[in-house]
Design a protein around this motif. Structure first.
Motif, PDB file in Angstrom:
ATOM      1  N   MET B  70      -2.496   5.155   0.668  1.00 35.70           N
ATOM      2  CA  MET B  70      -3.930   5.367   0.469  1.00 35.70           C
ATOM      3  C   MET B  70      -4.244   5.787  -0.967  1.00 35.70           C
ATOM      4  O   MET B  70      -5.281   5.414  -1.521  1.00 35.70           O
ATOM      5  CB  MET B  70      -4.386   6.458   1.444  1.00 35.70           C
ATOM      6  N   ASP B  71      -3.347   6.570  -1.572  1.00 38.53           N
ATOM      7  CA  ASP B  71      -3.574   7.086  -2.919  1.00 38.53           C
ATOM      8  C   ASP B  71      -3.004   6.166  -3.999  1.00 38.53           C
ATOM      9  O   ASP B  71      -3.576   6.052  -5.090  1.00 38.53           O
ATOM     10  CB  ASP B  71      -2.971   8.486  -3.057  1.00 38.53           C
ATOM     11  N   ALA B  72      -1.886   5.525  -3.697  1.00 41.33           N
ATOM     12  CA  ALA B  72      -1.247   4.632  -4.662  1.00 41.33           C
ATOM     13  C   ALA B  72      -2.193   3.506  -5.052  1.00 41.33           C
ATOM     14  O   ALA B  72      -2.261   3.086  -6.210  1.00 41.33           O
ATOM     15  CB  ALA B  72       0.039   4.058  -4.068  1.00 41.33           C
ATOM     16  N   HIS B  73      -2.949   3.061  -4.064  1.00 42.57           N
ATOM     17  CA  HIS B  73      -3.907   1.983  -4.228  1.00 42.57           C
ATOM     18  C   HIS B  73      -4.802   2.167  -5.457  1.00 42.57           C
ATOM     19  O   HIS B  73      -5.057   1.211  -6.194  1.00 42.57           O
ATOM     20  CB  HIS B  73      -4.764   1.956  -2.957  1.00 42.57           C
ATOM     21  N   GLY B  74      -5.278   3.369  -5.671  1.00 42.68           N
ATOM     22  CA  GLY B  74      -6.221   3.586  -6.764  1.00 42.68           C
ATOM     23  C   GLY B  74      -5.646   4.430  -7.888  1.00 42.68           C
ATOM     24  O   GLY B  74      -6.395   4.923  -8.736  1.00 42.68           O
ATOM     25  N   ALA B  75      -4.315   4.587  -7.914  1.00 39.46           N
ATOM     26  CA  ALA B  75      -3.711   5.492  -8.903  1.00 39.46           C
ATOM     27  C   ALA B  75      -4.002   5.043 -10.332  1.00 39.46           C
ATOM     28  O   ALA B  75      -4.129   5.874 -11.235  1.00 39.46           O
ATOM     29  CB  ALA B  75      -2.205   5.596  -8.678  1.00 39.46           C
ATOM     30  N   THR B  76      -4.138   3.749 -10.552  1.00 31.47           N
ATOM     31  CA  THR B  76      -4.347   3.265 -11.916  1.00 31.47           C
ATOM     32  C   THR B  76      -5.763   3.550 -12.425  1.00 31.47           C
ATOM     33  O   THR B  76      -6.062   3.301 -13.583  1.00 31.47           O
ATOM     34  CB  THR B  76      -4.070   1.749 -12.028  1.00 31.47           C
ATOM     35  N   ARG B  77      -6.620   4.079 -11.557  1.00 30.70           N
ATOM     36  CA  ARG B  77      -7.933   4.495 -12.070  1.00 30.70           C
ATOM     37  C   ARG B  77      -7.812   5.681 -13.016  1.00 30.70           C
ATOM     38  O   ARG B  77      -8.657   5.875 -13.876  1.00 30.70           O
ATOM     39  CB  ARG B  77      -8.862   4.883 -10.917  1.00 30.70           C
TER      40      ARG B  77
END
Lengths: 391, 391
Positions: B70-77
């Motif tokens: 769930m968190d890895a998905h948007g980590a590059t933000r």
């Protein structure tokens, strides 16, 4: 001045339940570091968990609380433990490379815990580090050290009526905070100003209920960043047609009632409306299913059946047990609403049922915090459940 | 949308400094869980640290960040890491009794880390549990697992000029929050209302600087309970002649500038006035002593000399290194100002110098957050340093 919340009888019952479970699982001693478990058992409540602390609970005999000297000094202001059962370790052990406070504590424990004893440790809590664990292991040779597997957390799952009452009071703050969020949010307002308004409402509380600090900061994932549920705010300004998922909790005396809603600042897109419809149907099905005696997996299945029919899926769990919480999490780390959970619902279990759909490019959240009753659920708050809009 | 704060060159320099220290201490791999260290090295910033996460840093080769799906998905933000260097573990591993996410992560690490390698682990950080450690140990047989001893934290001790700039901005919030505290506090006002006003100022920030969430809630130990520095607020109303020690921080982009002051709501007692005088003299002596090249123990001695002359003593440390922070602590867990610390001050080290005297029945605190320069210190805030009073 003593600030503790529950009656002597309730604390005795809690400790007795923990000792029964210790006996059932063959533990002679339990060592507790989780601040929520400390609060539950001895009432101790302070922002001291960033340095090591430990409650020694033998199957028979006196409980002893070990904390940093600076904190041990005033521990009896919030704990019912008599002062002679609170022991401070020397300040010199704080943040040392070669030593750990539990070298000192371990020596004392070794005098109380006979070789051959079986000791349960909270191996997966936030404030008990591997270095702390290795210090205890070195200090306690000849004892068996095992994972207590959230023993106290599992005792906490079923709430007393007094705890339910505290949760109902926390829920008043939840409603006030969500109301403050909706008032503050608007096109052109920066995220941090909305977070500030929420925080002021959470801590300020209501005329009847004072606000304690929540275990998690307000979450405001927005539009394309709403696929990232745990991103915290910046000064980005909300824009027209933004969809914002607001997740927050009211907290009173460490008990938390979380709530999530989604608000669109303008016109909702079709895909948001479709998600809203699916979530509304799914959440209603879930709440209709929940009651004492129902297996958690049936609750999970009620949700998945709705999603399947609509061609949707959600991989993360649908909810979790709630009650006492400290940063960084307001879940109890016990029951999770998902197909693999073997729990059967019981009277006065309490959950945050969160239907969070984090889709590619947008997100939608709606939740309810509930108490399980013999014939259904009581929702702690009464907030309009659908998509909210502000033009 | 990418939110990270520093230049590519600064991130490269940070990572290079960490790798130099790894080489110096014979580490082939470093595994990092501390959210402050993650933010420092890869910019990642989210309230996701309550589930296990881990940055794999080999001496040579690509860094990989492991987090919950769930968190890895948007980590590059928030992180500069390319998406293919962020790996999510399956949601099903969250809060499971028999399994741990690092079983799954450990299997992947085993493919990348050759047997015989020496691996540094953060054994005393808050969000790396013994269960996580044991999972990695089981998954990585034949590798040597050692304590990294706050390796990244020690790299963080000397700030870049850009970091100093962020701290100066955070300090504007510190001043605004302390001002809000003094405005809100009064006889008859309940503690939680003052905490709410502080929190709103901390997050609301100033016209120029947005407020990030502080790593510690506002502390307001009062009168007889002021011997208990980490007790949090209730709805107790402030009373005439209460002495309140206010400790808070301003935070901007995770950088913290703490400040403590004491306010008396009425007439200050003689013992408070005497403590104020001692602390004022001691704090001035400390700030006069501090400069690049001065050993920390000399700073500590400057303070103790003043206290000894007045027949007082303070067992806890006099201050600690500050910078990036996440709950539950805003100290860097490196340099502590106390006689046993071997550090020599250097240009752009930053400290919270806190003269907290927690006496029997009352307390007095005054502090400054400072930057060490070649010929002295720069105080980040400019707030009246003495005892404050409100009639």
């Amino acid at each position: 001045m003593n600030l503790y919340t529950f009656s002597d009888a309730e604390y005795s019952a809690r400790m007795a339940a923990v000792r029964r479970r210790m006996a059932d699982t063959g533990l002679d001693v339990l060592l507790i570091s989780d601040p929520a478990n400390l609060f539950y058992l001895i009432g101790y409540d302070a922002w001291s968990f960033y340095t090591p602390q430990l409650l020694y609970v033998p199957l028979d005999g006196d409980t002893i609380f070990y904390a940093r000297a600076m904190d041990a000094h005033g521990a009896t202001r919030t704990s019912w433990l008599p002062a002679d059962q609170v022991v401070g370790y020397p300040e010199g052990y704080v943040h040392r490379d070669a030593e750990h406070p539990f070298d000192w504590v371990g020596e004392r424990l070794a005098a109380d815990i006979a070789p051959g004893s079986r000791i349960g440790l909270e191996l997966d809590t936030h404030f008990f580090s591997p270095k702390a664990y290795l210090a205890l292991r070195a200090a306690l040779p000849g004892r068996e050290l095992v994972d207590s597997a959230e023993l106290v957390n599992w005792v906490r799952v079923i709430k007393s009526d007094t705890e339910i009452d505290v949760l109902r009071r926390a829920a008043q703050i939840t409603t006030a905070a969500m109301t403050a969020a909706l008032e503050a949010i608007d096109v052109g307002v920066p995220q941090h100003r909305v977070a500030a308004a929420i925080s002021a409402a959470q801590i300020g509380g209501t005329d009847e209920v004072w606000g304690d600090y929540p275990a998690i900061v307000p979450m405001l994932p927005t539009s394309e960043a709403a696929d990232t549920p745990h991103l915290t705010w910046t000064d980005r300004r909300f824009a027209a047609d933004d969809a914002v998922a607001i997740e927050l909790a009211g907290a009173h005396r460490r008990y938390h009632v979380p709530l999530a809603r989604t608000i669109v600042l303008g016109r909702a897109s079709d895909r948001i409306r479709q998600t809203e419809e699916a979530v509304a149907e799914g959440l209603a099905a879930v709440l209709d299913t929940m009651a004492a005696g129902v297996p958690v997996r049936d609750v999970s299945e009620a949700w998945n059946a709705v999603l399947r029919r609509r061609g949707l899926a959600k991989e993360s769990r649908l909810g979790y047990s709630i009650g006492i919480a400290y940063p960084p999490d307001w879940g109890e780390r016990t029951v999770s609403i998902r197909p693999s959970d073997d729990t059967v619902l019981a009277h006065n279990m309490t959950f945050h049922v969160i239907c969070g759909m984090w889709m590619k490019g947008y997100g939608y959240e709606a939740s309810e915090s509930v108490r399980v009753t013999d014939d259904g659920v009581e929702c702690f708050t009464d907030f309009p459940r659908g998509l909210l809009t502000k033009e």
